[in-house]
Design a protein around this motif. Sequence first.
Motif, PDB file in Angstrom:
ATOM      1  N   ALA A   8       0.182 -42.388 -56.144  1.00  0.00           N
ATOM      2  CA  ALA A   8      -0.848 -42.919 -57.136  1.00  0.00           C
ATOM      3  C   ALA A   8      -2.113 -42.913 -56.845  1.00  0.00           C
ATOM      4  N   ALA A   9      -2.747 -43.160 -55.554  1.00  0.00           N
ATOM      5  CA  ALA A   9      -4.246 -43.166 -55.474  1.00  0.00           C
ATOM      6  C   ALA A   9      -4.719 -41.923 -55.612  1.00  0.00           C
ATOM      7  N   ILE A  10      -3.870 -40.757 -55.023  1.00  0.00           N
ATOM      8  CA  ILE A  10      -4.546 -39.577 -55.195  1.00  0.00           C
ATOM      9  C   ILE A  10      -4.739 -39.158 -56.806  1.00  0.00           C
ATOM     10  N   VAL A  11      -3.651 -39.354 -57.409  1.00  0.00           N
ATOM     11  CA  VAL A  11      -3.571 -38.753 -58.619  1.00  0.00           C
ATOM     12  C   VAL A  11      -4.475 -39.844 -59.390  1.00  0.00           C
ATOM     13  N   ASP A  12      -4.768 -40.877 -59.379  1.00  0.00           N
ATOM     14  CA  ASP A  12      -5.694 -41.874 -59.928  1.00  0.00           C
ATOM     15  C   ASP A  12      -7.160 -41.307 -59.658  1.00  0.00           C
ATOM     16  N   PHE A  13      -7.356 -40.922 -58.469  1.00  0.00           N
ATOM     17  CA  PHE A  13      -8.551 -40.675 -58.181  1.00  0.00           C
ATOM     18  C   PHE A  13      -8.914 -39.450 -58.897  1.00  0.00           C
ATOM     19  N   VAL A  14      -8.021 -38.427 -58.765  1.00  0.00           N
ATOM     20  CA  VAL A  14      -8.368 -37.033 -59.687  1.00  0.00           C
ATOM     21  C   VAL A  14      -8.393 -37.312 -60.810  1.00  0.00           C
ATOM     22  N   ARG A  15      -7.656 -38.166 -61.528  1.00  0.00           N
ATOM     23  CA  ARG A  15      -7.798 -38.551 -63.011  1.00  0.00           C
ATOM     24  C   ARG A  15      -9.188 -39.040 -63.265  1.00  0.00           C
ATOM     25  N   GLN A  16      -9.486 -40.134 -62.613  1.00  0.00           N
ATOM     26  CA  GLN A  16     -10.801 -40.445 -62.821  1.00  0.00           C
ATOM     27  C   GLN A  16     -12.202 -39.737 -62.782  1.00  0.00           C
ATOM     28  N   GLN A  17     -12.037 -39.002 -61.615  1.00  0.00           N
ATOM     29  CA  GLN A  17     -13.210 -38.062 -61.231  1.00  0.00           C
ATOM     30  C   GLN A  17     -13.109 -36.940 -62.180  1.00  0.00           C
ATOM     31  N   GLY A  18     -11.884 -36.430 -62.506  1.00  0.00           N
ATOM     32  CA  GLY A  18     -11.976 -35.539 -63.478  1.00  0.00           C
ATOM     33  C   GLY A  18     -12.300 -35.772 -65.050  1.00  0.00           C
ATOM     34  N   ALA A  19     -11.974 -36.780 -65.363  1.00  0.00           N
ATOM     35  CA  ALA A  19     -12.382 -37.209 -66.708  1.00  0.00           C
ATOM     36  C   ALA A  19     -13.847 -37.236 -66.972  1.00  0.00           C
ATOM     37  N   GLN A  20     -14.596 -37.305 -65.801  1.00  0.00           N
ATOM     38  CA  GLN A  20     -16.090 -37.434 -66.229  1.00  0.00           C
ATOM     39  C   GLN A  20     -16.922 -35.929 -65.606  1.00  0.00           C
ATOM     40  N   ALA A  21     -16.228 -35.372 -64.657  1.00  0.00           N
ATOM     41  CA  ALA A  21     -16.806 -34.024 -64.038  1.00  0.00           C
ATOM     42  C   ALA A  21     -17.000 -32.864 -65.197  1.00  0.00           C
ATOM     43  N   LYS A  22     -18.199 -32.268 -64.915  1.00  0.00           N
ATOM     44  CA  LYS A  22     -18.567 -31.148 -65.612  1.00  0.00           C
ATOM     45  C   LYS A  22     -17.590 -29.960 -65.351  1.00  0.00           C
ATOM     46  N   TRP A  23     -16.981 -30.003 -64.348  1.00  0.00           N
ATOM     47  CA  TRP A  23     -15.902 -28.910 -63.974  1.00  0.00           C
ATOM     48  C   TRP A  23     -14.951 -29.313 -63.348  1.00  0.00           C
TER      49      TRP A  23
END
Length: 246
Positions: free
Chosen positions: A101-116
Amino acid sequence: MRAVGEIRRPFAFGRRHANHAPMNIVFVLFDNVTQLDFAGPVQFLSRLPGSTVQIVSKDGKAVTTDCGFSIVPNASFADCRPADIICVPGGHGVRQAVGDAAIVDFVRQQGAQAKWVTSVCTGAFILGVAGLLQDKQATCHWAYTQLLPMVGATHKAARVVRDGNVVTAGGVTSGIDFALELIALIAGEDVARTLQLALEYDPAPPFQGGTPETTSPDVLHNLRARVYDRAAEQMEEALRDSGMVG
């Protein structure tokens, strides 16, 4: 003052050639990662003019690779600044990572605002369970492409696939191609071409057969039977067990 976990790389062009805002490039690592999925693109993307690179793991500690050595990140999830580019490599460790969950949540949160939002090889499935491939065209290693619909994606047969701000690469070495395509989109084709020359990327493999379509049926059958039939079954089981897919 430089932020925690930040690497700034010198670049031969100098800043006068950068025609884009500085970017924070974040690579997400986990145990049993395929090191070339990471090492190829980071070698190129780290030279994107004016940008910084953060190599992160959950706790900032070393992660194992499939080659028997470890990689030491320069930041933890908690230390990581917002990503402009997030890249998730693959490897057999993806089977565990999609249920973390920690990895998936981190990727979800970062990906939601990343340009790419990007991946190499089976790293696409981490993007997928994070909800970042929904209704997207995507690719991954050839042995797992049939599983992409499980995470809401449609497979497109290409070495590098771009759908909006999501860029996915096929297996392992395709990470270099993805990096060059992304550099061209961000900084221009001249920058990408110069980096290709600087790092002498001019593939001339000694054998034909780097794809299922170009290799001999016997080689393909034997490799599937020895490695990838079971590996794909295990990936499918891991995706179902993650609770993030139907």
